[in-house]
Enzyme design. Structure first.
Site, PDB file in Angstrom:
ATOM      1  N   CYS A 194     -87.135  75.119 -34.930  1.00  0.00           N
ATOM      2  CA  CYS A 194     -87.432  75.617 -33.571  1.00  0.00           C
ATOM      3  C   CYS A 194     -88.612  76.584 -33.512  1.00  0.00           C
ATOM      4  O   CYS A 194     -89.492  76.432 -32.660  1.00  0.00           O
ATOM      5  CB  CYS A 194     -86.222  76.353 -32.997  1.00  0.00           C
TER       6      CYS A 194
ATOM      7  N   LYS B 154     -92.060  75.172 -34.717  1.00  0.00           N
ATOM      8  CA  LYS B 154     -92.345  74.093 -33.751  1.00  0.00           C
ATOM      9  C   LYS B 154     -92.850  74.669 -32.433  1.00  0.00           C
ATOM     10  O   LYS B 154     -93.869  74.226 -31.894  1.00  0.00           O
ATOM     11  CB  LYS B 154     -91.067  73.259 -33.548  1.00  0.00           C
TER      12      LYS B 154
ATOM     13  N   HIS C  10     -91.171  80.709  -2.629  1.00  0.00           N
ATOM     14  CA  HIS C  10     -92.316  79.879  -2.246  1.00  0.00           C
ATOM     15  C   HIS C  10     -93.636  80.577  -2.571  1.00  0.00           C
ATOM     16  O   HIS C  10     -93.732  81.793  -2.380  1.00  0.00           O
ATOM     17  CB  HIS C  10     -92.230  79.620  -0.734  1.00  0.00           C
TER      18      HIS C  10
END
Ligand code: NDP
Length: 474
Positions: free
Chosen positions: A47, A50, A457
């Site tokens: 992990c 990577k 938003h």
């Protein structure tokens, strides 16, 4: 009977280290053996390195995007050696942290291989024998190559982080997490990537629409992905007169001469015969259950080589427990860590704790990422009547630059209970997003709970609370 230690942990990966530390913090006398490096697969060869490679590989598209936004900077070439040096320094630093955490918790570390020689006994390769009230097996797993002649020509994920140079071209075999993640990473770093997957669509088990979009996006960024395709034959590319001397007559097994990864000629089920600088088998992982004495003490191992355990991680020998990838329940670091902590609760805190393996969120670090929790549409349909809410669109950030990049947000909702049974996101940072949605799904919230939440938003993920009509029911 007095034992040398209360707990002996075999394996210093994420699960083993967490179990050792938490047990030692209860006042128990704990020892741990690790034959390789402390930190295990996740920290040393999984992990963590990577994810750092994912970050490195994303700069090419980011800088192309920057130019579309008006910046004039060029990225230049990627210097693998300089990155690799930095990467290994970082891994050394992290290993050091793991060691000092164990030391501070009072865990005795043995940098050697251990073998179980009795229900309460472990023998070390150094010749030492240690008796233990409990033994915890947390030996993890290892990548496997397909069993076929010359498969030694292929690397596995462990080898990637130690490459001297990045190859010009690579063939990746497999369609799971590791294959798809490294296809995107290496492509981003400038390697010409071809990927073979034997099934009809990559990422088996994940939501079909999500898999389809990931495959489309991978092809769009230049990965030569072939599904329904596998290797039928391979031989060393640079052996003198390789093609003539190495090709086996029809029906005969090719001589198995390869001993190490190297340039390769591959014959595929689609009839093609191609040369690749490197071959990478991402064809699954197997539990590290051999050669540690499990059979000798009567521990039950299943057909896939995984240790059989109950909900409390106890094996068929009451004093011996097992956690993490060696039990092949869910091969994820945070799950192994949870199993380690539950073990300590059960054995050292008199609080029997089963690990909850339901609704575990996870992410595949492709580009874009896939974040997922709960049931895929296909699995949910088998279980009960559902509504599917789904939207796929070109996000603002890349649409502005005219990129064809698309994202997907999808909710699977139970018709009867209104609970959100699954959420699937294909988008940049989907790993981060699914962690948040995971809380809501794990809490059993309904579609109406999602709808009551006001959108943020402008974001991509506002779609999760604004999808009003199901795209289909089933
Ligand atoms: P997976 O089991 O996910 O994938 C293995 C792939 O190889 C599948 O596509 C499989 O095909 C294929 N395969 C298996 N045998 C052969 C063969 N003989 N010839 C051709 N293809 C073959 O394993 P990975 O190695 O990718 O990952 C192992 C585990 O590690 C994962 O399950 C995951 O739990 C964990 N992991 C998690 C990550 C994350 O959280 N981001 C990252 C990396 C790993 P088929 O589908 O047909 O079986």
């Amino acid at each position: 009977m007095a034992f040398d230690v209360d707990l002996f942990v075999i394996g210093g990966g994420s699960g083993g280290v967490r179990a050792a530390r938490t047990a030692a913090e209860t006042g128990a006398k704990v020892a741990l053996a690790e034959e390789s490096r402390m930190g295990g697969t996740c920290v040393i060869r999984g992990c963590v390195p990577k994810k750092l490679m994912v970050f490195a590989s994303e700069f090419r598209t980011t800088s192309a995007l920057a130019r579309d936004y008006g910046w004039s900077a060029e990225t230049g070439a990627f210097n693998w050696r300089s990155f690799r040096t930095h990467l290994h320094q970082e891994l050394d630093r992290l290993e050091g942290i793991y060691r000092s955490l164990l030391e501070r918790s009072g865990v005795t570390m043995h940098d050697t291989r251990a073998r179980i020689t009795g229900p309460n006994e472990v023998s070390l390769e150094t010749g030492e024998t240690i008796s233990a009230g409990h033994i915890l097996v947390a030996t993890g797993g290892h990548p496997v190559r397909p069993d076929m002649p010359n498969s030694a020509l292929g690397m596995v994920s462990d080898d990637i982080f130690n490459l001297d140079e990045l190859p010009e071209s690579i063939l990746i075999v497999g369609g799971g997490y590791i294959a798809c993640e490294f296809a995107c990473i290496l492509n981003g770093l400038g390697v010409k990537v071809t990927q073979f997957y034997r099934g009809a669509q990559i990422l088996r088990g994940f939501d079909e629409e999500a898999r389809g979009l990931i495959a489309e996006m991978m092809r769009e960024q230049g990965i030569d992905l072939h599904v329904g395709t596998n290797i039928v034959d391979m031989w060393p590319a640079d052996a003198p007169g390789s093609a003539e001397t190495m090709s086996a007559p029809a029906g005969e097994r090719r001589p198995d001469t390869a001993t190490e990864p190297g340039p390769v000629i591959v014959k595929a089920t689609n009839g093609s015969e191609q040369r690749f600088e490197r071959l990478f088998f991402a064809t699954g992982r197997a539990p590290n259950s051999k050669g540690i004495g499990l059979e000798d003490v009567g521990i039950t191992i299943n057909r896939r080589g995984a240790i059989e355990v109950d909900n409390f991680s106890q094996t068929s020998v009451p004093s011996i427990y097992a956690i993490g990838d060696v039990t092949d329940r869910i091969q994820l670091t945070p799950v192994a860590i949870r199993e380690g902590m539950a073990f300590t609760e059960t054995v050292f805190k008199d609080n029997p704790t089963a690990v909850d393996h339901e609704n575990v969120p996870s992410a595949v670090f492709t580009q874009p990422e896939l974040g997922t929790i709960g049931l895929a549409e296909e699995a949910a349909r088998e279980q009960e009547e559902i509504e599917v809410y789904c939207t796929s669109f070109r996000p603002m950030r890349t649409a502005f630059a005219g990129h064809p990049h698309r994202v997907l947000f999808k909710l699977i909702v139970s018709k009867a209970t209104r609970k959100v049974l699954g959420c699937h996101i294909v988008a940049d940072a989907a790993g981060e997003l699914i962690q948040m949605v995971g809380i809501a799904v794990k809490a059993g919230l309904t579609k109406e709970d999602f709808d009551r939440t006001v959108a943020v938003h402008p974001t991509m993920s506002e779609e999760l609370v604004t999808m009003r009509e199901p795209v289909r029911t089933a």
